[in-house]
Design a protein around this motif. Sequence first.
Motif, short mmCIF file in Angstrom:
data_model
loop_
_atom_site.label_atom_id
_atom_site.label_comp_id
_atom_site.label_asym_id
_atom_site.label_seq_id
_atom_site.Cartn_x
_atom_site.Cartn_y
_atom_site.Cartn_z
N ILE A 64 -43.27 44.54 -32.53
CA ILE A 64 -44.87 44.14 -32.91
C ILE A 64 -45.42 42.94 -32.25
N ASP A 65 -44.65 41.65 -32.47
CA ASP A 65 -44.81 40.58 -32.01
C ASP A 65 -45.27 40.61 -30.51
N CYS A 66 -44.53 41.35 -29.66
CA CYS A 66 -44.74 41.24 -28.33
C CYS A 66 -46.06 42.20 -27.91
N ARG A 67 -45.98 43.20 -28.46
CA ARG A 67 -47.11 44.33 -28.31
C ARG A 67 -48.21 43.71 -28.57
N GLU A 68 -48.64 42.99 -29.91
CA GLU A 68 -50.08 42.59 -30.11
C GLU A 68 -50.25 41.31 -29.56
N GLY A 69 -49.59 40.86 -28.37
CA GLY A 69 -50.03 39.83 -27.63
C GLY A 69 -49.51 38.34 -28.08
N ILE A 70 -48.43 38.09 -28.36
CA ILE A 70 -47.77 36.84 -28.79
C ILE A 70 -48.26 36.09 -27.62
N ASP A 84 -43.63 29.26 -24.02
CA ASP A 84 -43.33 28.48 -25.07
C ASP A 84 -43.77 29.31 -26.53
N ALA A 85 -44.59 29.91 -26.79
CA ALA A 85 -44.83 30.82 -27.82
C ALA A 85 -43.75 31.65 -28.18
N ILE A 86 -43.24 32.44 -27.03
CA ILE A 86 -42.09 33.42 -27.46
C ILE A 86 -40.79 32.63 -27.67
N GLU A 87 -40.76 31.59 -27.25
CA GLU A 87 -39.33 30.53 -27.57
C GLU A 87 -39.36 30.13 -28.92
N ARG A 88 -40.54 29.65 -29.24
CA ARG A 88 -40.57 28.99 -30.90
C ARG A 88 -40.61 30.28 -31.66
N THR A 89 -41.19 31.29 -31.26
CA THR A 89 -41.14 32.22 -32.29
C THR A 89 -39.86 32.87 -32.53
N VAL A 90 -38.89 33.02 -31.40
CA VAL A 90 -37.60 33.39 -31.38
C VAL A 90 -36.66 32.47 -32.13
N ILE A 91 -36.93 31.44 -31.89
CA ILE A 91 -36.05 30.22 -32.57
C ILE A 91 -36.29 30.27 -34.38
N GLU A 92 -37.62 30.24 -34.39
CA GLU A 92 -37.93 30.28 -35.90
C GLU A 92 -37.38 31.80 -36.79
N TYR A 93 -37.56 32.84 -35.80
CA TYR A 93 -36.91 34.09 -36.34
C TYR A 93 -35.18 33.83 -36.55
N LEU A 94 -34.50 33.26 -35.83
CA LEU A 94 -33.22 33.27 -35.61
C LEU A 94 -32.88 32.25 -36.85
N VAL A 110 -28.78 41.51 -34.59
CA VAL A 110 -29.94 41.47 -34.11
C VAL A 110 -30.06 42.35 -32.94
N MET A 111 -31.20 43.55 -33.16
CA MET A 111 -31.38 44.22 -32.00
C MET A 111 -32.44 43.60 -31.04
N PRO A 112 -32.23 43.70 -29.63
CA PRO A 112 -33.34 43.24 -28.71
C PRO A 112 -34.47 44.24 -28.88
N VAL A 113 -35.59 43.68 -28.40
CA VAL A 113 -36.72 44.51 -28.21
C VAL A 113 -36.68 45.65 -27.09
N THR A 135 -43.37 40.29 -21.33
CA THR A 135 -43.17 39.57 -22.72
C THR A 135 -41.84 39.94 -23.59
N MET A 136 -41.54 41.20 -23.40
CA MET A 136 -40.68 41.90 -24.32
C MET A 136 -39.08 41.25 -23.39
N CYS A 137 -39.36 41.31 -22.32
CA CYS A 137 -38.05 40.91 -21.42
C CYS A 137 -37.75 39.34 -21.62
N LEU A 138 -38.98 38.59 -21.72
CA LEU A 138 -38.58 37.07 -22.05
C LEU A 138 -38.05 36.93 -23.25
N TRP A 139 -38.58 37.75 -24.27
CA TRP A 139 -38.28 37.73 -25.67
C TRP A 139 -36.65 38.04 -25.67
N ASN A 140 -36.19 38.96 -25.00
CA ASN A 140 -34.91 39.28 -25.18
C ASN A 140 -33.95 38.39 -24.38
#
Length: 145
Positions: A64-70, A84-94, A110-113, A135-140
């Motif tokens: 949802i984070d990726c789909r809604e335009g992180i 930068d937004a994705i990296e910081r969000t993933v770090i906060e998540y982990l 943790v499952m990938p997107v 965005t999803m590939c970068l997230w993963n």
Amino acid sequence: LQHIKQSPIHRTAIPFPATGMKAWHVRPSTRFFTHTNLHACLQRLSPPSSSTTSRTIILSAGEIDCREGIGGSLLQGYYHNCSDAIERTVIEYLNALTDLAEEYRMQILVMPVAPHAYRSEKNGKSVGRAKRRETMCLWNEVLRR
């Protein structure tokens, strides 16, 4: 309820869906119903017994984070760019998942997107889909580090 036997291990899979979970909602400072629901689901799990060395859950968030335009216009001023937004969000998540694992004494897998399926470009939505896929590939990629 699903029983899985893999000698010598016996596991029971019990679904506890926490729908609408964004990775951002896992943070302890979140005051949103999905955060509360996640904790309610985790509290429903039976505590580890002396014969159980650990409990394991599988968690999927981030789609949802990726789909809604992180990294979109709502985040301007907070991050340098989408990466930068994705990296910081993933770090906060982990970091939040590490805290949850300690709090509830469990292992969290943790499952990938999963990227969206490729579709034809006929309907004019291909640019948005391509951006979400990127965005999803970068997230993963960040998640794997």
